[in-house]
Motif scaffolding. Structure first.
Motif, short mmCIF file in Angstrom:
data_model
loop_
_atom_site.label_atom_id
_atom_site.label_comp_id
_atom_site.label_asym_id
_atom_site.label_seq_id
_atom_site.Cartn_x
_atom_site.Cartn_y
_atom_site.Cartn_z
N HIS A 114 32.96 78.35 90.12
CA HIS A 114 31.91 77.53 89.50
C HIS A 114 32.53 76.43 88.65
O HIS A 114 32.00 76.04 87.61
N SER A 142 35.17 80.09 94.97
CA SER A 142 34.77 79.21 93.86
C SER A 142 34.70 80.01 92.58
O SER A 142 34.35 81.20 92.60
N ARG A 165 33.10 77.38 84.97
CA ARG A 165 31.91 77.31 84.10
C ARG A 165 31.21 78.65 83.92
O ARG A 165 30.19 78.71 83.24
N PRO A 224 27.03 71.77 95.04
CA PRO A 224 25.77 71.73 94.30
C PRO A 224 26.02 71.58 92.80
O PRO A 224 26.85 72.29 92.23
N THR A 225 25.34 70.62 92.19
CA THR A 225 25.45 70.47 90.74
C THR A 225 24.06 70.22 90.17
O THR A 225 23.43 69.21 90.47
N GLY A 226 23.61 71.17 89.36
CA GLY A 226 22.34 70.99 88.67
C GLY A 226 22.54 70.05 87.49
O GLY A 226 23.67 69.90 87.00
N THR A 262 24.65 81.21 95.44
CA THR A 262 25.66 81.24 94.39
C THR A 262 25.67 82.63 93.77
O THR A 262 24.67 83.07 93.21
N GLY A 269 32.75 69.00 92.99
CA GLY A 269 31.61 69.06 92.08
C GLY A 269 31.57 67.86 91.15
O GLY A 269 30.72 66.97 91.28
N ARG A 270 32.53 67.79 90.25
CA ARG A 270 32.49 66.71 89.25
C ARG A 270 32.81 65.33 89.82
O ARG A 270 32.18 64.35 89.39
N ASP A 305 36.27 75.40 96.39
CA ASP A 305 36.13 74.28 95.46
C ASP A 305 36.77 74.63 94.14
O ASP A 305 37.12 75.79 93.88
N GLY A 306 36.94 73.61 93.31
CA GLY A 306 37.51 73.81 91.97
C GLY A 306 38.76 72.98 91.76
O GLY A 306 39.81 73.29 92.35
N GLY A 307 38.65 71.94 90.96
CA GLY A 307 39.82 71.18 90.55
C GLY A 307 40.35 70.19 91.57
O GLY A 307 41.40 69.59 91.35
N ASN A 325 20.96 75.22 98.01
CA ASN A 325 21.72 76.10 97.12
C ASN A 325 20.77 76.84 96.20
O ASN A 325 19.83 76.25 95.66
N ARG A 331 41.00 66.89 92.95
CA ARG A 331 40.90 65.51 92.47
C ARG A 331 41.73 64.56 93.33
O ARG A 331 41.71 63.34 93.11
N LYS A 339 28.67 81.60 97.79
CA LYS A 339 29.49 80.71 96.95
C LYS A 339 29.86 81.42 95.65
O LYS A 339 28.96 81.82 94.90
C1 LIG Z 1 27.45 69.63 86.11
C2 LIG Z 1 27.65 70.77 87.05
C3 LIG Z 1 26.56 71.51 87.49
C4 LIG Z 1 26.75 72.55 88.40
N1 LIG Z 1 25.66 73.23 88.89
C5 LIG Z 1 25.82 74.18 89.82
C6 LIG Z 1 24.71 74.82 90.40
O1 LIG Z 1 23.55 74.55 90.09
N2 LIG Z 1 24.94 75.79 91.35
C7 LIG Z 1 26.22 76.11 91.73
O2 LIG Z 1 26.40 76.98 92.58
N3 LIG Z 1 27.29 75.50 91.20
C8 LIG Z 1 27.13 74.54 90.28
N4 LIG Z 1 28.22 73.91 89.75
C9 LIG Z 1 29.56 74.25 90.27
C10 LIG Z 1 29.93 73.37 91.46
O3 LIG Z 1 29.11 73.64 92.57
C11 LIG Z 1 31.38 73.58 91.90
O4 LIG Z 1 31.59 74.94 92.16
C12 LIG Z 1 32.40 73.10 90.87
O5 LIG Z 1 31.94 71.96 90.19
C13 LIG Z 1 33.71 72.79 91.58
O6 LIG Z 1 34.67 72.38 90.67
P1 LIG Z 1 35.03 70.82 90.40
O7 LIG Z 1 33.95 70.27 89.54
O8 LIG Z 1 36.34 70.90 89.71
O9 LIG Z 1 35.09 70.13 91.76
C14 LIG Z 1 28.05 72.88 88.84
C15 LIG Z 1 29.15 72.14 88.38
C16 LIG Z 1 28.95 71.09 87.50
C17 LIG Z 1 30.15 70.29 87.06
#
Ligand SMILES: Cc1cc2nc3c(=O)[nH]c(=O)nc-3n(C[C@H](O)[C@H](O)[C@H](O)COP(=O)(O)O)c2cc1C
Length: 381
Positions: free
Chosen positions: A277, A275, A280, A107-109, A182, A331-332, A308-310, A154, A312, A253
């Motif tokens: 996040h 995770s 973040r 999920p990415t907002g 989350t 995510g990214r 999740d996380g990193g 989410n 690539r 999560k």
């Molecule tokens: C732009 C952005 C917005 C995100 N928004 C949310 C969100 O709304 N809810 C949430 O649980 N995680 C959010 N995340 C975290 C991602 O779900 C995920 O845990 C994380 O991006 C994984 O790492 P990665 O970007 O290295 O793959 C967000 C991440 C990014 C990059």
């Protein structure tokens, strides 16, 4: 350069109008990047700095953001040889949904910062690649026309039992296959890049102000905020609240501590996502690939553990699977694909990660996910 690219370059389309370039990327464009990192480079060129920093950035000194990537370097693979890997099966099942590869979209907002219909484009890419899609908070409406996509909703949770129950029922009615809660987002975190850019979290809904237009009145400016609550009152009772309303699995999560993983299982969580996040939320927390083995041990196979996380590279995924993840989320990477080439870019990124994983499995002597185990990884250094 083909004729079409030459024409675009002549008109300056790619530079001046990323959205136009996104609508009709040529196959050659989409197939250009040879890895996820190169998608990020293209995305960076096309995105406004505010949007790029919002997506790429982490919290404060970005220690955890970097650790998520760097930790993979310390885990080494120990392949087996002379096993028949002429066929490699990456398919798995999560809560009744069969997926061809163990890769989900996290999920990415704030996808609106990339394109106004971004959530729908990612949903379509997930439908085409049979990828499970976790929607960013509040974005479920984008899925109403995408009946064929399997999605998990989410949320950061609702403050009361009634609100949680009504949310859960609504998600079930709309067709969600699970609810992901989350649990590491109690407060808006302190992100230096957003603070420096005077980023307004209101843009996550509205998109960035158009050039030449005055910015909308500040709704949720990053800079003065140091204590903006989301749902800080949530406790383990949330799982009971949701389970009182629906049969949807509840997946937590943002778990890093094995003690929390044990508690989660005891309190009825259906799954766990290791995770932080994407680096973040709280800076300095452990890299997810390092947290994963202890969490997986604590869970002891009682519910699926994802991480999740990193991630690539396909080999990153292989390490996560070896350390106890049933699947991973990214995510990214899909956002870089989206910013680079729209829906086709997202599809390409998902395909690329899967193709790399398949080849990595083959070269490690693992014809299917069941053959992957802890013995094939070791942490050194
Ligand atoms: C732009 C952005 C917005 C995100 N928004 C949310 C969100 O709304 N809810 C949430 O649980 N995680 C959010 N995340 C975290 C991602 O779900 C995920 O845990 C994380 O991006 C994984 O790492 P990665 O970007 O290295 O793959 C967000 C991440 C990014 C990059």
């Amino acid at each position: 350069m083909n004729r079409r690219q030459a024409f675009r370059r002549l008109l300056g389309f790619a530079a001046a109008s990323p959205l136009l370039a996104q609508q009709a990327p040529s196959e050659e464009d989409v197939n250009g990047p040879v890895n996820v990192h190169e998608f990020e480079e293209i995305a960076k060129k096309k995105l406004d700095k505010l949007a790029y920093d919002f997506i790429a950035g982490g919290v404060e000194d970005e220690l955890t953001l970097r650790a998520n990537r760097e930790a993979f370097q310390h885990w080494y693979l120990i392949p087996r040889v002379l096993t028949d890997v002429s066929q490699v099966d990456m398919s798995t099942e999560l809560f009744g949904v069969r997926i061809p590869q163990p890769i989900l979209v996290a999920p990415t907002g704030g996808k609106n910062l990339i394109a106004p219909n971004a959530e729908t484009l990612v949903a379509k890419a997930c439908a085409r690649t049979q990828t499970l899609f976790c929607t960013g908070s509040g974005a479920e409406r984008a899925l109403e026309d995408e009946g064929e996509v399997n999605w998990w909703s989410n949320t950061v949770g609702q403050a009361t039992r009634e609100a949680a129950m009504s949310y859960a029922r609504r998600m079930e009615d709309r067709g969600a296959k699970a609810i992901t809660l989350t649990v590491d987002n109690q407060y808006q975190s302190n992100r230096d890049r957003n603070n420096r850019n005077r980023f307004d979290y209101g843009y996550m809904g509205t998109g960035l102000p158009k050039p030449g237009q005055p910015p909308p009145p500040p709704r949720n400016p990053a800079r003065p905020a140091m204590w903006q609550p989301h749902t800080p009152n949530l406790t383990w009772d949330y799982i009971d609240w949701v389970r009182g309303a629906t049969n949807l699995p509840v997946i937590l999560k943002g778990i890093l501590a094995p003690e929390d993983a044990e508690l989660a299982v005891r309190r009825g969580a259906s799954g766990i996502i290791v995770s932080n996040h994407g680096g973040r939320q709280l800076d300095g927390v452990i890299a997810t690939i390092d947290a994963l083995p202890d969490v997986a041990d604590a869970v002891g196979g009682k519910v699926p553990v994802l991480m999740d996380g990193g991630i690539r590279r396909g080999s990153d995924i292989l390490k996560a699977l070896a350390l106890g993840a049933k699947a991973v989320l990214v995510g990214r990477p899909p956002l870089w694909g989206l910013a680079a080439f729209g829906q086709a870019g997202v599809e390409r990124v998902l395909w690329m990660l899967g193709a790399e994983l398949k080849l990595s499995m083959a070269l490690a002597g693992k014809p299917n996910l069941a053959a992957i185990d802890r013995k094939m990884v070791r942490r050194l250094g």
